[in-house]
Design an enzyme around this catalytic site. Structure first.
Site, PDB file in Angstrom:
ATOM      1  N   CYS A  85     -13.942   0.287  17.704  1.00 31.26           N
ATOM      2  CA  CYS A  85     -15.211   0.760  18.247  1.00 31.26           C
ATOM      3  C   CYS A  85     -16.287   0.548  17.196  1.00 31.26           C
ATOM      4  O   CYS A  85     -16.234   1.113  16.123  1.00 31.26           O
ATOM      5  CB  CYS A  85     -15.090   2.242  18.582  1.00 31.26           C
ATOM      6  SG  CYS A  85     -16.590   2.893  19.289  1.00 31.26           S
ATOM      7  N   SER A 141       0.851  -1.192   0.000  1.00 32.79           N
ATOM      8  CA  SER A 141       0.000   0.000   0.000  1.00 32.79           C
ATOM      9  C   SER A 141       0.886   1.240   0.000  1.00 32.79           C
ATOM     10  O   SER A 141       1.868   1.303   0.752  1.00 32.79           O
ATOM     11  CB  SER A 141      -0.883  -0.017   1.251  1.00 32.79           C
ATOM     12  OG  SER A 141      -1.553   1.210   1.383  1.00 32.79           O
TER      13      SER A 141
HETATM   14  N1  PLP Z   1      -3.166  -4.672   5.288  1.00 33.68           N
HETATM   15  C1  PLP Z   1      -2.642  -4.179   6.416  1.00 33.68           C
HETATM   16  C2  PLP Z   1      -1.774  -5.050   7.253  1.00 33.68           C
HETATM   17  C3  PLP Z   1      -2.922  -2.875   6.812  1.00 33.68           C
HETATM   18  O1  PLP Z   1      -2.400  -2.399   7.942  1.00 33.68           O
HETATM   19  C4  PLP Z   1      -3.764  -2.088   5.990  1.00 33.68           C
HETATM   20  C5  PLP Z   1      -4.135  -0.702   6.379  1.00 33.68           C
HETATM   21  O2  PLP Z   1      -4.229  -0.376   7.539  1.00 33.68           O
HETATM   22  C6  PLP Z   1      -4.278  -2.646   4.808  1.00 33.68           C
HETATM   23  C7  PLP Z   1      -3.959  -3.944   4.494  1.00 33.68           C
HETATM   24  C8  PLP Z   1      -5.186  -1.871   3.897  1.00 33.68           C
HETATM   25  O3  PLP Z   1      -4.454  -0.974   3.078  1.00 33.68           O
HETATM   26  P1  PLP Z   1      -5.180   0.286   2.396  1.00 33.68           P
HETATM   27  O4  PLP Z   1      -5.419   1.282   3.482  1.00 33.68           O
HETATM   28  O5  PLP Z   1      -4.194   0.773   1.371  1.00 33.68           O
HETATM   29  O6  PLP Z   1      -6.426  -0.218   1.780  1.00 33.68           O
END
Ligand code: PLP
Length: 397
Positions: free
Chosen positions: A336, A208
């Site tokens: 929450c 991401s």
């Molecule tokens: N996977 C993990 C481990 C994450 O921490 C997050 C976001 O917090 C995501 C996936 C999702 O990514 P995005 O916010 O780009 O959709």
């Protein structure tokens, strides 16, 4: 007014100035990357440069990178029963995968199961240290193999709440022995620890942009090689991203993501050593002040930037608000929903008692976090925690 202190990098990392510059430049470029004219080709070159930068961060080949709208979409795309060999055959390998196995501490975007039916999703347990239990996973995979089921398995590189690094390469051995495919959600790990798709043995890997200082709303799903094919793309339409993800590319997002990936890769060793020293300073200060403080997952290898802790008697939601009013951004490990604070599923899976889990506070640091900021956090905690403890014992502070 004092500057705010941002210790919530696992939620989102501040945009790197170079990522902002790359995104702004791309925003001004007019061409559609699918157009054959000069304007289109110029924008296409920007995307391909970013593809190389993102691929390099995880040791992949650029042609195996598919840009998505973020980590969530990358996970959703990966978790698909119709993931078949690229060279078509008639054997059982062409059948859809009947089962998805996910570790119990995955991000909700993985726990949701992608395009598998609810009853086709199995959980793999974790130990009290927050690491995936490999012995249990081995037994689960053997039972599936006996039934002739070749699963898709999803295990994250590092947990977003505790920072605990998962035994991915060992799990890869077990998954491949059982005829399975391994997807790794590396959204929190990439750019903070070494993350090479080949060394990890991952078949698919999600990233991401906004966790590494790129823009929000952009991510990537990366294949280790060309052996697998998504027979059923999540977003269908035009043939963008070699048919794996339709829609005109988010060029500014992709350009910013590429710039952030290049910087994260260059500075990885230096940044992670700095963050580890500061995180350890924070934890040592906390323990010196309150020996009863518990740091979750401390026995395991963790991301260098993350600490998740609780002090018995202090509720996370009140502490997070008090810190926020004091100018410090951290987050609570609790979710929450409908007005009720639920303990985190990660701590629940680790066997942490709900009252303690409800006190979990996460501080996550980044490459530009300073010693001053950590010390300001500790000062604030010293002042606020005493009040919070008194309040929780019903004594007016
Ligand atoms: N996977 C993990 C481990 C994450 O921490 C997050 C976001 O917090 C995501 C996936 C999702 O990514 P995005 O916010 O780009 O959709």
């Amino acid at each position: 007014m004092a500057e705010r202190i941002y210790l919530d990098w696992n939620a989102t990392a501040p945009l790197r100035p170079q990522a902002l510059a790359a995104a702004a430049e791309a925003l001004e470029a007019c061409g559609n990357p699918s157009s054959v004219h000069a304007e289109g080709r110029a924008v296409r070159r920007r995307i391909e440069e970013a593809r190389e930068q993102v691929a390099a961060l995880v040791g992949a080949e650029p042609r195996n990178v598919v840009f998505t709208s973020g980590g969530t979409e990358a996970n959703m795309t990966a978790l698909c029963p119709n993931l078949v060999p690229a060279s078509p055959g008639n054997g059982p390998e062409m059948r859809p995968r009947a089962c998805l196995v996910v570790s119990a501490i995955e991000h909700p975007s993985v726990l949701a199961g992608g395009r598998f039916a609810r009853n086709a999703v199995e959980m793999a347990p974790v130990g009290p240290d927050g690491r995936c239990d490999l012995a249990a996973l081995g037994r689960q995979l053997a039972a599936l193999a006996q039934k002739g089921v070749r699963p898709l398995v999803s295990i994250m590189l590092a947990n977003n709440e505790t920072g605990v690094v998962q035994p991915v390469s060992q799990a890869a051995g077990l998954v491949h022995e059982a005829g399975g495919v391994l997807h790794v959600d590396a959204v929190q790990g990439a750019g903070r620890i070494a993350c090479n798709i080949n060394d990890l043995g991952a078949d698919l890997l999600s990233l991401s942009g906004h966790k590494i200082g790129g823009p929000k709303g952009v991510g990537a799903l990366i294949k280790r090689d060309q052996a697998l094919h998504f027979a059923d793309p999540l977003v269908k339409g035009g043939g963008q991203e070699r048919g794996a993800r339709a829609g005109t590319e988010n060029v500014p997002g992709i350009a910013g993501f590429g710039a952030a990936a290049a910087l994260a890769r260059q500075a990885l060793a230096e940044d992670s050593a700095r963050m580890r020293a500061l995180r350890d300073r924070l934890e040592a200060g906390l323990k010196a002040m309150m020996p009863e403080a518990i740091v979750f997952g401390a026995e395991a290898e963790r991301l260098p930037n993350t600490t998740l802790f609780a002090v018995p008697g202090i509720k996370a939601e009140t502490a997070v608000i008090a810190l926020d009013l004091d100018g410090i951004a951290v987050s609570s490990g609790a979710a929450c929903s409908s007005g009720k604070v639920q303990p985190s599923h990660v701590l629940e899976a680790m066997g942490v008692a709900p009252p303690l889990a409800r006190g979990a506070i996460r501080a996550s640091l980044g490459p530009t976090t300073t010693e001053f900021e950590v010390d300001r956090f500790l000062d604030a905690w010293l002042r606020l925690s005493k009040t919070l403890l008194k309040e929780s014992r019903g004594i007016a502070a």
